[in-house]
Scaffold this active site. Structure first.
Site, PDB file in Angstrom:
ATOM      1  N   LYS A  45       1.022  -1.160  -0.236  1.00 63.53           N
ATOM      2  CA  LYS A  45      -0.186  -0.242  -0.194  1.00 63.53           C
ATOM      3  C   LYS A  45       1.293   1.109   0.232  1.00 63.53           C
ATOM      4  CE  LYS A  45      -0.196  -0.089   4.947  1.00 63.53           C
ATOM      5  NZ  LYS A  45      -0.888  -0.162   6.554  1.00 63.53           N
TER       6      LYS A  45
ATOM      7  N   TYR B  49      16.248  29.935   7.800  1.00 67.33           N
ATOM      8  CA  TYR B  49      14.884  31.163   8.371  1.00 67.33           C
ATOM      9  C   TYR B  49      14.578  31.645  10.025  1.00 67.33           C
ATOM     10  CZ  TYR B  49      13.507  31.058   3.234  1.00 67.33           C
ATOM     11  OH  TYR B  49      12.796  31.242   2.341  1.00 67.33           O
TER      12      TYR B  49
END
Length: 358
Positions: free
Chosen positions: A34, A254
């Site tokens: 999956k 940042y």
């Protein structure tokens, strides 16, 4: 030169599948593929997991992709079908289904199908997410066995909630409940996924369902897959695009969340959250560069992250950087970030190049 690239070692995948078979020699193996083969590429994984006896998927689209690429082995829809309209698709493509709720049972009873569907009754043995509660069990069994749209014999499964916790009292209770309910049943049963087949051998029934361990990732918080004799299948790598001098007291990135405590060299690596590497990775998260781990220094940005190479570093632009893989276990990286390795390998974005080797 490409930026971020995920190198998928298909020989490691095959090694891991063979190891599962060796550890559960009396069980058939349903390889769980999956979520795009846990981020490793559904079609490539299915093609090279050729020793599996069946495949497990979460969504009907995944099952159809497998059939489209030539897979003829049994495929089980682990969450079952979502709507009555899915049932003819299951019949046409010979896809097996889980049944875990009243709505699915009613849909089967009311359908007009050309041939019966193979059904796995999912029992809620204690995880309380999906499944038929023990007090509903007899009614579901009776109705499924008399439903002409259900192939006989019926099959049975459940799922552990705490199998990765070796001192858990819940897992033995789940095993005991499941075994007591299904004792004497004719149909095949499945209880163990990765953690179950490794840590709870008494849960290795007619089928086991290896998922994360097949990709060389441990289901346990205190062990890597390599500790368990499995090989990492994915290596995520990029390269340095800059090496910069940073002075003591200067901040990087940042928000200025990392400030250098000494004069040093900072490497800029071409990978970021736009590639699926978590923005939440804190300062100190390890990256492998030229034979050693170096710490992330500063906030991960969309396309780049920065690492403290050290004041005496001789690393150069274009040198390889490994975010996780054989040299740096993905489990270790996940622990630093505060997540699980499952999330890291399944969240890579489409711009990460996939390179397959045998």
């Amino acid at each position: 030169m490409k930026a971020a690239k995920a190198c998928i070692d298909l020989s490691a995948l095959q090694h891991n599948l063979q190891r599962v078979k060796a550890q559960a020699p009396e069980s058939k193996v349903m390889a769980v593929v999956k979520a795009n083969g846990y981020g490793h590429g559904l079609r490539h994984v299915a093609k090279h997991a050729n020793h599996a006896d069946a495949f497990g998927v979460a969504r009907i689209e995944e099952a159809l992709q497998l059939r489209a690429c030539g897979v003829v082995k049994p495929i089980l829809l682990l969450e079952g079908f979502y709507s009555p309209g899915d049932l003819p698709v299951l019949v046409t493509n010979n896809i097996q289904t889980v049944v875990h709720c009243e709505e699915q049972l009613i849909a089967l009873e009311q359908a007009d199908l050309e041939t019966p569907v193979v059904v796995w009754l999912k029992i809620d043995s204690g995880m309380h997410r999906l499944g038929v509660r023990p007090e509903q069990y007899d009614e579901f069994i009776s109705r499924l066995k008399t439903c002409p749209n259900v192939a006989k014999p019926l099959r049975y499964m459940s799922h552990f909630g705490c199998a990765d916790e070796l001192d858990s009292s819940i897992t033995p209770q789940q095993i005991e409940l499941f075994m007591s309910l299904t004792s004497g049943c004719q149909g095949e049963r499945s209880l163990a996924a990765s953690a179950g087949l490794l840590a709870w051998p008494q849960s290795q029934l007619e089928w086991v369902r290896p998922g994360i361990i097949m990709y060389g990732v441990s289901p346990f918080s205190d062990k890597t897959a390599q500790d368990l004799g499995y090989q990492p299948v994915m290596t995520l790598k990029s390269h340095l695009i800059a090496v910069r001098e940073v002075k003591q007291g200067e901040s990087v990135g940042y928000g200025g969340i990392w400030t250098s405590e000494r004069d040093t060299k900072v490497g800029v690596i071409a990978v970021g959250y736009g590639d699926g590497y978590p923005r939440s990775a804190p300062n100190g998260t390890p990256v492998w560069v030229n034979g050693r781990t170096v710490p992330i220094a500063g906030r991960v940005s969309m396309d780049m992250l920065t690492v403290d190479l050290g004041p005496d570093a001789t690393d150069k632009v274009s040198d390889e950087a490994i975010l996780w893989g054989k040299e740096l276990p993905v489990e270790e990286v996940a622990n630093h970030i505060g997540t699980i390795a499952y999330e890291l390998v399944t969240k890579l974005t489409p711009r990460v190049e996939m390179e397959y080797t045998k």
